[in-house]
Design a protein around this motif. Structure first.
Motif, PDB file in Angstrom:
ATOM      1  N   ASN A 237       0.820  -1.209   0.000  1.00  0.00           N
ATOM      2  CA  ASN A 237       0.000   0.000   0.000  1.00  0.00           C
ATOM      3  C   ASN A 237       0.856   1.261   0.000  1.00  0.00           C
ATOM      4  OD1 ASN A 237       0.788  -1.068   2.625  1.00  0.00           O
ATOM      5  ND2 ASN A 237      -0.146   0.775   3.469  1.00  0.00           N
ATOM      6  N   GLY A 238       1.871   1.359  -0.847  1.00  0.00           N
ATOM      7  CA  GLY A 238       2.737   2.546  -0.842  1.00  0.00           C
ATOM      8  C   GLY A 238       4.168   2.077  -1.049  1.00  0.00           C
ATOM      9  N   PHE A 239       5.138   2.813  -0.480  1.00  0.00           N
ATOM     10  CA  PHE A 239       6.545   2.471  -0.706  1.00  0.00           C
ATOM     11  C   PHE A 239       6.873   1.056  -0.215  1.00  0.00           C
ATOM     12  CE2 PHE A 239       6.916   7.182  -0.328  1.00  0.00           C
ATOM     13  CZ  PHE A 239       7.509   7.419  -1.564  1.00  0.00           C
ATOM     14  N   ALA A 240       7.501   0.265  -1.084  1.00  0.00           N
ATOM     15  CA  ALA A 240       8.046  -1.048  -0.689  1.00  0.00           C
ATOM     16  C   ALA A 240       9.493  -1.025  -1.160  1.00  0.00           C
ATOM     17  CB  ALA A 240       7.272  -2.180  -1.356  1.00  0.00           C
ATOM     18  N   LEU A 241      10.352  -0.515  -0.290  1.00  0.00           N
ATOM     19  CA  LEU A 241      11.745  -0.263  -0.681  1.00  0.00           C
ATOM     20  C   LEU A 241      12.685  -1.118   0.151  1.00  0.00           C
ATOM     21  CD1 LEU A 241      11.518   3.633  -0.842  1.00  0.00           C
ATOM     22  CD2 LEU A 241      11.256   1.981  -2.713  1.00  0.00           C
ATOM     23  N   GLY A 242      13.786  -1.528  -0.443  1.00  0.00           N
ATOM     24  CA  GLY A 242      14.787  -2.289   0.296  1.00  0.00           C
ATOM     25  C   GLY A 242      14.152  -3.487   0.995  1.00  0.00           C
ATOM     26  N   GLY A 243      14.324  -3.546   2.318  1.00  0.00           N
ATOM     27  CA  GLY A 243      13.742  -4.641   3.097  1.00  0.00           C
ATOM     28  C   GLY A 243      12.228  -4.742   2.923  1.00  0.00           C
ATOM     29  N   GLY A 244      11.573  -3.647   2.540  1.00  0.00           N
ATOM     30  CA  GLY A 244      10.121  -3.659   2.299  1.00  0.00           C
ATOM     31  C   GLY A 244       9.790  -4.432   1.034  1.00  0.00           C
ATOM     32  N   CYS A 245      10.593  -4.198   0.004  1.00  0.00           N
ATOM     33  CA  CYS A 245      10.406  -4.945  -1.243  1.00  0.00           C
ATOM     34  C   CYS A 245      10.787  -6.414  -1.004  1.00  0.00           C
ATOM     35  CB  CYS A 245      11.299  -4.315  -2.306  1.00  0.00           C
ATOM     36  SG  CYS A 245      11.052  -4.954  -3.951  1.00  0.00           S
ATOM     37  N   GLU A 246      11.830  -6.600  -0.177  1.00  0.00           N
ATOM     38  CA  GLU A 246      12.294  -7.971   0.084  1.00  0.00           C
ATOM     39  C   GLU A 246      11.256  -8.770   0.885  1.00  0.00           C
ATOM     40  OE1 GLU A 246      16.177  -6.420   1.641  1.00  0.00           O
ATOM     41  OE2 GLU A 246      16.962  -8.144   0.537  1.00  0.00           O
ATOM     42  N   ILE A 247      10.609  -8.132   1.851  1.00  0.00           N
ATOM     43  CA  ILE A 247       9.614  -8.883   2.638  1.00  0.00           C
ATOM     44  C   ILE A 247       8.395  -9.181   1.756  1.00  0.00           C
ATOM     45  CG2 ILE A 247       8.301  -7.007   3.763  1.00  0.00           C
ATOM     46  CD1 ILE A 247       8.466  -8.593   6.362  1.00  0.00           C
ATOM     47  N   ALA A 248       8.049  -8.252   0.869  1.00  0.00           N
ATOM     48  CA  ALA A 248       6.926  -8.520  -0.052  1.00  0.00           C
ATOM     49  C   ALA A 248       7.267  -9.715  -0.942  1.00  0.00           C
ATOM     50  CB  ALA A 248       6.628  -7.276  -0.899  1.00  0.00           C
TER      51      ALA A 248
END
Ligand code: COA
Length: 260
Positions: free
Chosen positions: A106-117
């Protein structure tokens, strides 16, 4: 009902909505949040009343804007390899979860955020979502499995483009790349679609679902690749570029990299 400092746990009709809840820091993953995720997934494995999981971020702006850069900046040679390996382990626990896990981005998925997704089984995005692996802009590299999962999901060429430029891509491009399965107009529709998919999956045999997850993951897991990622992460944290990159972010200025 479980209570965490940085996670919200809402269980309804067998579907757990787990929200990463550090909105003022764009839901960045600090060490405490990672430990809470580990504990939450232990409970998810054990709790028969949970049939499926939606992982999302609190608020409208960010899913997760990465690992917490103020903590990354403190890493030294002594603890940086462990930092990567612990994150890898927690994300592998998500990937190997016997129940379906959907990332509602739901918005920025960067670094570890993209990795967890990417560690989740299925990804959906809202129209305002943005994906990226910008670690190179900090003088480091993805250390929580991103170097392994991104090429598997989008292919090597696009994965290299993302990791070497550090650029973000919008939701519609992520859809074209195959990084997400659907793009929804807003957060409400995003969660609605995630629930619809989980309800459909949960009508099927839970044991067959678990066996599918095990078989798919067995085919793509490469231990050497994960070790190489953790080794590279350690090497990156020895560089002057890493000190410069993380300091520049925290001081809100452009980094000056030298390659040293
Ligand atoms: N770690 C720690 N804090 C973070 C963070 C992260 N990964 N991402 C954002 N924040 C914090 C900011 O420092 C800021 O805190 P402050 O208000 O105390 O100064 C707050 O979250 C809001 O972020 P801000 O940068 O002001 O929002 P923005 O709308 O201008 O920019 C981003 C949004 C996502 C583009 C920007 O925050 C960003 O580039 N974040 C880092 C992304 C990244 O490199 N992630 C990989 C880490 S390995």
């Amino acid at each position: 009902m479980k209570v965490f400092n940085n996670l919200l746990w809402v269980l309804e009709d067998g579907i757990l909505t787990l929200s990463i809840n550090r909105e003022s820091k764009l839901n960045a993953l600090n060490i405490e949040t990672l430990a809470e995720l580990r504990s939450a997934f232990q409970s998810i494995y054990d709790d028969d009343s949970i049939g499926g999981v939606i992982l999302t971020g609190s608020g409208e702006k960010a899913f997760v804007a990465g690992a917490d850069i103020s903590e990354i900046g403190q890493l030294t040679e002594v603890n940086s390899r462990k930092f990567a390996e612990e994150g890898q382990e927690i994300f592998l626990a998500i990937e190997n979860c016997p129940k379906p896990v959907i990332a509602a981005v739901n918005g920025f998925a960067l670094g570890g955020g993209c990795e967890i997704a990417m560690a989740c089984h299925i990804r959906l995005a809202s129209e305002n979502a943005k994906f990226g692996l910008p670690e190179i802009k900090l003088g480091i590299l993805p250390g929580y499995g991103g170097t392994q999962r991104m090429p598997l999901i989008v292919g090597k060429g696009k994965a290299f483009e993302m990791m070497l430029t550090g650029d973000m891509i919008p939701a519609q491009e992520a859809l074209q790349w195959g990084l997400v399965n659907y793009v929804l107009p807003n957060k409400e529709a995003l969660i609605g679609k995630a629930k619809e998919l989980l309800k459909k999956i949960m009508k099927n045999s839970p044991s067959a679902a678990e066996l599918i997850i095990t078989a798919v993951n067995a085919g793509v897991y490469n231990e050497t690749g994960y070790q190489a990622e953790a080794n590279s992460f350690l090497k990156a944290t020895r560089t002057e570029d890493f000190r410069e990159g993380t300091s520049a972010f925290l001081e809100k200025r452009e980094p000056k990299f030298t390659g040293k």
